[in-house]
Design a protein around this motif. Structure first.
Motif, PDB file in Angstrom:
ATOM      1  N   LYS A   1       0.845  -1.196   0.000  1.00  0.00           N
ATOM      2  CA  LYS A   1       0.000   0.000   0.000  1.00  0.00           C
ATOM      3  C   LYS A   1       0.873   1.235   0.000  1.00  0.00           C
ATOM      4  N   VAL A   2       0.612   2.125  -0.956  1.00  0.00           N
ATOM      5  CA  VAL A   2       1.328   3.393  -1.073  1.00  0.00           C
ATOM      6  C   VAL A   2       0.322   4.504  -0.806  1.00  0.00           C
ATOM      7  N   GLU A   3       0.592   5.301   0.224  1.00  0.00           N
ATOM      8  CA  GLU A   3      -0.320   6.382   0.583  1.00  0.00           C
ATOM      9  C   GLU A   3      -0.052   7.619  -0.268  1.00  0.00           C
ATOM     10  N   LYS A   4      -1.074   8.470  -0.383  1.00  0.00           N
ATOM     11  CA  LYS A   4      -0.928   9.714  -1.132  1.00  0.00           C
ATOM     12  C   LYS A   4       0.186  10.553  -0.519  1.00  0.00           C
ATOM     13  N   GLY A   5       1.077  11.055  -1.361  1.00  0.00           N
ATOM     14  CA  GLY A   5       2.175  11.886  -0.897  1.00  0.00           C
ATOM     15  C   GLY A   5       3.443  11.138  -0.546  1.00  0.00           C
ATOM     16  N   ASP A   6       3.389   9.804  -0.561  1.00  0.00           N
ATOM     17  CA  ASP A   6       4.580   9.005  -0.271  1.00  0.00           C
ATOM     18  C   ASP A   6       5.629   9.145  -1.369  1.00  0.00           C
TER      19      ASP A   6
ATOM     20  N   LYS B   1      -4.877   5.791 -16.923  1.00  0.00           N
ATOM     21  CA  LYS B   1      -3.430   5.823 -17.152  1.00  0.00           C
ATOM     22  C   LYS B   1      -2.903   7.242 -17.361  1.00  0.00           C
ATOM     23  N   LYS B   2      -3.784   8.155 -17.775  1.00  0.00           N
ATOM     24  CA  LYS B   2      -3.366   9.542 -17.956  1.00  0.00           C
ATOM     25  C   LYS B   2      -2.970  10.178 -16.629  1.00  0.00           C
ATOM     26  N   ASN B   3      -3.424   9.562 -15.550  1.00  0.00           N
ATOM     27  CA  ASN B   3      -3.134  10.069 -14.217  1.00  0.00           C
ATOM     28  C   ASN B   3      -1.834   9.493 -13.645  1.00  0.00           C
ATOM     29  N   ILE B   4      -1.161   8.644 -14.443  1.00  0.00           N
ATOM     30  CA  ILE B   4       0.063   7.972 -13.987  1.00  0.00           C
ATOM     31  C   ILE B   4       1.197   8.271 -14.960  1.00  0.00           C
ATOM     32  N   GLY B   5       2.190   9.016 -14.510  1.00  0.00           N
ATOM     33  CA  GLY B   5       3.362   9.278 -15.333  1.00  0.00           C
ATOM     34  C   GLY B   5       4.437   8.234 -15.064  1.00  0.00           C
ATOM     35  N   MET B   6       5.344   8.038 -16.030  1.00  0.00           N
ATOM     36  CA  MET B   6       6.398   7.040 -15.841  1.00  0.00           C
ATOM     37  C   MET B   6       7.687   7.513 -16.477  1.00  0.00           C
ATOM     38  N   ILE B   7       8.795   7.338 -15.749  1.00  0.00           N
ATOM     39  CA  ILE B   7      10.117   7.622 -16.306  1.00  0.00           C
ATOM     40  C   ILE B   7      10.941   6.342 -16.266  1.00  0.00           C
TER      41      ILE B   7
ATOM     42  N   ARG C   1       8.369  15.175 -19.562  1.00  0.00           N
ATOM     43  CA  ARG C   1       7.348  14.494 -20.384  1.00  0.00           C
ATOM     44  C   ARG C   1       6.355  13.745 -19.498  1.00  0.00           C
ATOM     45  N   ALA C   2       6.860  13.075 -18.473  1.00  0.00           N
ATOM     46  CA  ALA C   2       5.986  12.313 -17.578  1.00  0.00           C
ATOM     47  C   ALA C   2       5.037  13.220 -16.800  1.00  0.00           C
ATOM     48  N   LEU C   3       5.442  14.472 -16.582  1.00  0.00           N
ATOM     49  CA  LEU C   3       4.611  15.416 -15.831  1.00  0.00           C
ATOM     50  C   LEU C   3       3.637  16.193 -16.710  1.00  0.00           C
ATOM     51  N   ALA C   4       3.777  16.059 -18.020  1.00  0.00           N
ATOM     52  CA  ALA C   4       3.024  16.904 -18.947  1.00  0.00           C
ATOM     53  C   ALA C   4       1.515  16.831 -18.746  1.00  0.00           C
ATOM     54  N   SER C   5       0.987  15.650 -18.458  1.00  0.00           N
ATOM     55  CA  SER C   5      -0.466  15.470 -18.340  1.00  0.00           C
ATOM     56  C   SER C   5      -0.981  15.687 -16.918  1.00  0.00           C
ATOM     57  N   ASN C   6      -0.150  16.308 -16.061  1.00  0.00           N
ATOM     58  CA  ASN C   6      -0.522  16.576 -14.668  1.00  0.00           C
ATOM     59  C   ASN C   6      -0.931  15.311 -13.909  1.00  0.00           C
ATOM     60  N   PRO C   7      -0.075  14.298 -13.872  1.00  0.00           N
ATOM     61  CA  PRO C   7      -0.428  13.066 -13.157  1.00  0.00           C
ATOM     62  C   PRO C   7      -0.400  13.273 -11.646  1.00  0.00           C
ATOM     63  N   SER C   8      -1.069  12.388 -10.930  1.00  0.00           N
ATOM     64  CA  SER C   8      -0.986  12.423  -9.464  1.00  0.00           C
ATOM     65  C   SER C   8      -0.024  11.355  -8.955  1.00  0.00           C
TER      66      SER C   8
ATOM     67  N   ALA D   1       7.055  17.420  -3.379  1.00  0.00           N
ATOM     68  CA  ALA D   1       6.691  18.475  -2.437  1.00  0.00           C
ATOM     69  C   ALA D   1       5.844  19.572  -3.078  1.00  0.00           C
ATOM     70  N   GLU D   2       6.239  20.018  -4.273  1.00  0.00           N
ATOM     71  CA  GLU D   2       5.574  21.172  -4.883  1.00  0.00           C
ATOM     72  C   GLU D   2       4.320  20.804  -5.664  1.00  0.00           C
ATOM     73  N   TYR D   3       4.311  19.626  -6.286  1.00  0.00           N
ATOM     74  CA  TYR D   3       3.145  19.211  -7.068  1.00  0.00           C
ATOM     75  C   TYR D   3       2.266  18.217  -6.322  1.00  0.00           C
ATOM     76  N   ASN D   4       2.700  17.821  -5.110  1.00  0.00           N
ATOM     77  CA  ASN D   4       1.957  16.837  -4.308  1.00  0.00           C
ATOM     78  C   ASN D   4       1.707  15.551  -5.100  1.00  0.00           C
ATOM     79  N   ILE D   5       2.725  15.115  -5.819  1.00  0.00           N
ATOM     80  CA  ILE D   5       2.640  13.897  -6.625  1.00  0.00           C
ATOM     81  C   ILE D   5       3.228  12.732  -5.837  1.00  0.00           C
ATOM     82  N   THR D   6       2.499  11.640  -5.789  1.00  0.00           N
ATOM     83  CA  THR D   6       2.983  10.425  -5.139  1.00  0.00           C
ATOM     84  C   THR D   6       4.012   9.766  -6.050  1.00  0.00           C
ATOM     85  N   VAL D   7       5.165   9.415  -5.497  1.00  0.00           N
ATOM     86  CA  VAL D   7       6.267   8.865  -6.294  1.00  0.00           C
ATOM     87  C   VAL D   7       6.549   7.433  -5.849  1.00  0.00           C
ATOM     88  N   MET D   8       6.684   6.539  -6.819  1.00  0.00           N
ATOM     89  CA  MET D   8       7.061   5.150  -6.544  1.00  0.00           C
ATOM     90  C   MET D   8       8.330   4.853  -7.332  1.00  0.00           C
ATOM     91  N   ILE D   9       9.376   4.466  -6.625  1.00  0.00           N
ATOM     92  CA  ILE D   9      10.699   4.291  -7.231  1.00  0.00           C
ATOM     93  C   ILE D   9      11.132   2.834  -7.149  1.00  0.00           C
TER      94      ILE D   9
END
Length: 347
Positions: free
Chosen positions: A27-32, A81-87, A153-160, A188-196
């Protein structure tokens, strides 16, 4: 935000079944900023591809924003999927397109008008530090600059959600650090949850707040980074932690340790505020004990200082007990090492 429930993934090649993932619960919480670490073949890349349904689980459920992706229609899944960016590790840029056009691709696919595209692309290039590279081709960029284009590019569609699959493993240490700081800024600035996804514990230490450790398709340990770094339970986790935190007595010190009547060896753990207090100094001044520091290490995790010290104390039993009670009352973790065993590491 992201949840995997009892997920399995099996591949079949020439009649042979291979279980890539087994009983994954995560489970990944929002903002993690959530790190998944494991050696090659552990299944971590397969896991992250399930989050945006580039791969479908053989069994189990994948939830994003509370919705089961497996129940979506093709149209609904495309929208999700538009809500999920990937690098990616190797950037995946179009070499024939300029930097501006590479970043614009998601917006073109979303059928945004030219003014919107231009405004968003230039804003993102400024954000990632490449405002002057809009007209350059990928071949004219360094590895770090290429990854910054991939991030824009991954941020272009404003993903969360932003997924990073070994995003820094092709970069040198200094560039890796700058990319990790950029990801932290995005969180921090875009409040995007990141999974690495990574095989480098230093990446986890640098920016993650939570981590899951994988081995042979399973999650063998997970929790806050401070917990996992401070008290790794599984041998594989302990090996990863050792790559970034020296946690064992050197051979030469081990050989010099003298076992004497009335002496004992203790592991001390200082977390947070107590790590900056002169606790050992106060103990020495207040109690009739001799202190031999065998090992000491301080590191910062999640902006919290974690200190590990191994000491040999010698003195009358009652006095040593008083000294240890004082240390414990000061918020320091204390564990006695078995007296017949001096060949140990501090986990």
């Amino acid at each position: 935000m992201i949840e995997l429930k009892n997920v399995y993934k099996t591949y079949t090649r020439k009649g042979i079944s291979i279980e890539a993932l087994k009983e994954i619960n995560l489970k990944v919480e929002k903002g993690d900023i959530f790190g998944v670490i494991g050696y090659s073949g552990a299944g971590k890349s397969t896991l992250i591809r399930l989050v945006n349904y580039l791969e479908r689980p053989t069994k189990g459920q994948v939830f994003v924003d509370g919705h089961d992706l497996g129940k979506y229609s093709v149209k609904e899944l495309r929208a999700a999927k538009k809500n999920i960016g990937m690098i990616f590790q190797h950037f995946n840029l179009l070499e024939s397109k300029k930097v501006y056009d590479n970043v614009a691709i998601p917006l073109i696919l979303l059928k945004k008008n030219k003014d919107e595209i231009r405004q968003r692309v230039l804003e993102l290039l400024e954000f990632v530090g490449l405002a002057d590279k809009a007209g350059s081709y990928p071949s004219e960029l360094s590895g770090g600059q290429k990854q910054r284009v991939g991030i824009a590019r991954a941020l272009a569609s404003n993903p969360s959600i932003l997924l990073c699959d070994e995003a820094t493993s092709a970069l040198d240490p200094q560039t890796t650090r700058s990319i990790l700081q950029l990801l932290k800024k995005i969180n921090a600035e875009y409040n995007i949850t990141v999974m690495i996804i990574t095989h480098e514990m230093s990446v986890i230490q640098e920016i993650c707040n939570k981590v899951a450790v994988m081995e042979q398709g399973r999650i063998i340990e997970q929790g806050s980074v401070l917990e996992v770094f401070g008290h790794p339970q599984h041998p594989t986790t302990q090996n990863f932690v050792k790559t970034v935190i020296q946690n064992s007595i050197t051979d030469s010190v081990q050989k010099s340790i003298k076992r004497e009547p009335g002496s004992g060896i203790y592991k001390l753990e200082f977390i947070g505020q107590c790590a900056s207090e002169p606790i050992l100094y106060k103990m020495i001044r207040s109690y009739d004990v001799q202190v031999n520091i065998l090992f000491a290490n301080m590191t910062e995790i999640e902006e919290t200082t974690l200190g590990k010290v191994i000491v040999q104390l010698k003195g009358e039993t009652a006095e040593v007990d008083k000294a240890l009670s004082f240390i414990k009352s000061s918020g320091v973790g204390v564990e006695e090492v078995e007296k017949h065993d001096v060949n140990y590491s501090y986990n």
